[in-house]
Enzyme design. Structure first.
Site, PDB file in Angstrom:
ATOM      1  N   ARG A   1     -77.002  35.808 -73.384  1.00 12.50           N
ATOM      2  CA  ARG A   1     -77.571  37.187 -73.301  1.00 12.50           C
ATOM      3  C   ARG A   1     -78.616  37.149 -72.347  1.00 12.50           C
ATOM      4  NH1 ARG A   1     -78.895  41.658 -72.924  1.00 12.50           N
ATOM      5  NH2 ARG A   1     -78.300  43.643 -74.350  1.00 12.50           N
TER       6      ARG A   1
ATOM      7  N   GLU B   1     -72.572  49.174 -70.865  1.00 12.00           N
ATOM      8  CA  GLU B   1     -71.326  48.852 -71.486  1.00 12.00           C
ATOM      9  C   GLU B   1     -70.221  49.374 -70.132  1.00 12.00           C
ATOM     10  OE1 GLU B   1     -71.054  47.017 -73.921  1.00 12.00           O
ATOM     11  OE2 GLU B   1     -73.017  47.484 -74.495  1.00 12.00           O
TER      12      GLU B   1
ATOM     13  N   ARG C   1     -75.284  34.094 -79.301  1.00 11.27           N
ATOM     14  CA  ARG C   1     -75.574  34.068 -78.103  1.00 11.27           C
ATOM     15  C   ARG C   1     -76.913  33.452 -77.834  1.00 11.27           C
ATOM     16  NH1 ARG C   1     -73.664  39.859 -76.152  1.00 11.27           N
ATOM     17  NH2 ARG C   1     -75.425  40.348 -77.777  1.00 11.27           N
TER      18      ARG C   1
END
Length: 361
Positions: free
Chosen positions: A251, A259, A293
């Site tokens: 990330r 998004e 992540r």
């Protein structure tokens, strides 16, 4: 003078409504625009003819247009290596044509009343408009959208505050980019940090899989590879050699991209793909999020990826988790230029968008 400039704007650059996103031949992909420009310059050197459709984007004589293409053809040929990306091609056009001579630009008799003392300013503006039209013709980035990336990777010996560990990946598969701020990378187990941590069962499965493939028992090989993948590893073919590698989901630290279903979500993903595809990355990992992540800074061939995403207006500075002033500065630069998502009057924040979806709004 104001009336004269308005006249110039109207006459010298008349792109079609979709010209900022679609070039000639219906170009929408920037790489296609680069190829189209290279093709037209090559064709010009053979035929001395410029594209007929150019007149839809700029108003000028064919003689003047021939002078542009002659200069561009020379510059393209002398650039080693020739431009490959849309940004490189756009910069070449701008740098070449900004040195245009007045003789190459025709000015209507309707502005002959302008005093000679300000004609040089008129020519500068005129040429800028012609360059804009030419870039729009090929679907290449306009001047105000280009960014200068000045931040290189930190020295290998540096230890930024909070750094947990560093990864050096094998080339990135474009399909591994999930969106504009998340990417899956793989690190070879030959890496000194990884070699001592490979589970015994993964090592055994990798050996058995190689033996199964040698015996052409591909069903058994696929079954073993599934066990390897379930353990967080993968066997990757790299230059005709199979490499066992550890999987990491990254990330990007300090930014939040739109998004996929949001405006500019696809553009953000495409930009990240363009930066990292088939490249080896240096990843500085600082944390792990609630999804498992790694949260880190990514560097690619001297480019700080977060800087590029912010300056191109394809991500927000994620201030809730990262207060670095340089990230805020880069976001403000993109806002001022109104590039990317900032071209919208009121872009929605991705964290608010996600919150609304979770709450059913």
């Amino acid at each position: 003078m104001g009336n004269a400039l308005r006249f110039l704007c109207a006459k010298c650059c008349e792109p079609s409504p979709e010209s900022d996103s679609v070039g000639h031949h219906g170009v929408t992909a920037e790489t296609v625009g680069v190829s189209a420009l290279a093709h037209d310059l090559y064709n010009f050197e053979i035929t001395n003819q410029v594209p007929q459709e150019l007149g839809k984007h700029v108003v000028s004589s064919r003689k003047a247009q021939s002078n542009w293409y002659k200069k561009l053809a020379v510059a393209w040929r002398e650039t080693k290596p020739p431009p490959k990306s849309a940004e490189e091609a756009s910069r070449l056009v701008i740098q070449t044509l900004k040195r245009h001579q007045k003789a190459d630009v025709e000015v209507s008799d309707r502005i002959s009343f302008i005093p000679l003392g300000i004609m040089s300013t008129i020519y500068i503006i005129l040429i800028a408009l012609l360059v804009k039209g030419l870039l729009a013709f090929y679907g290449l980035p306009l001047h105000h959208t280009l960014v200068d990336l000045t931040t290189g990777p930190p020295p290998s010996h540096s230890q930024p505050q909070g750094l947990k560990f560093e990864l050096h990946t094998i080339p990135v598969d474009p399909k591994a980019v999930a969106d504009g701020d998340t990417i899956t990378v793989y690190v070879s187990v030959e890496d000194s940090r990884e070699s001592a941590n490979v589970p015994r069962e993964v090592q055994v499965a990798a050996v058995e899989r190689a033996n199964a493939r040698a015996q052409r028992n591909y069903d058994r090989a696929d079954e073993l590879h599934k066990h390897i993948i379930d353990a967080g590893y993968r066997v990757i073919n790299l230059q005709n050699e199979e490499v066992l590698a550890k999987k990491y989901r990254i990330r990007l630290r300090g930014i939040d991209a739109p998004e996929g279903k949001m405006p500019f979500g696809q553009e953000a993903k495409d930009e990240l793909v363009k930066i990292v595809q088939n490249k080896c990355l240096r990843v500085l990992v600082f944390d792990e999020d609630r999804y498992g992540r790694c949260v880190g800074d990514i560097y690619c061939n001297g480019i700080f990826v977060q800087e590029s995403m912010l300056k191109k207006g394809l991500a927000w500075h994620y201030k809730a988790y990262d207060r670095r002033p340089e990230l805020d500065k880069w976001e403000k630069e993109a806002r001022a230029k109104r590039v990317g998502l900032w071209s919208s009057s009121n872009p929605e924040m991705p964290w608010e968008w996600r919150k609304d979806r979770r709450q059913g709004r």
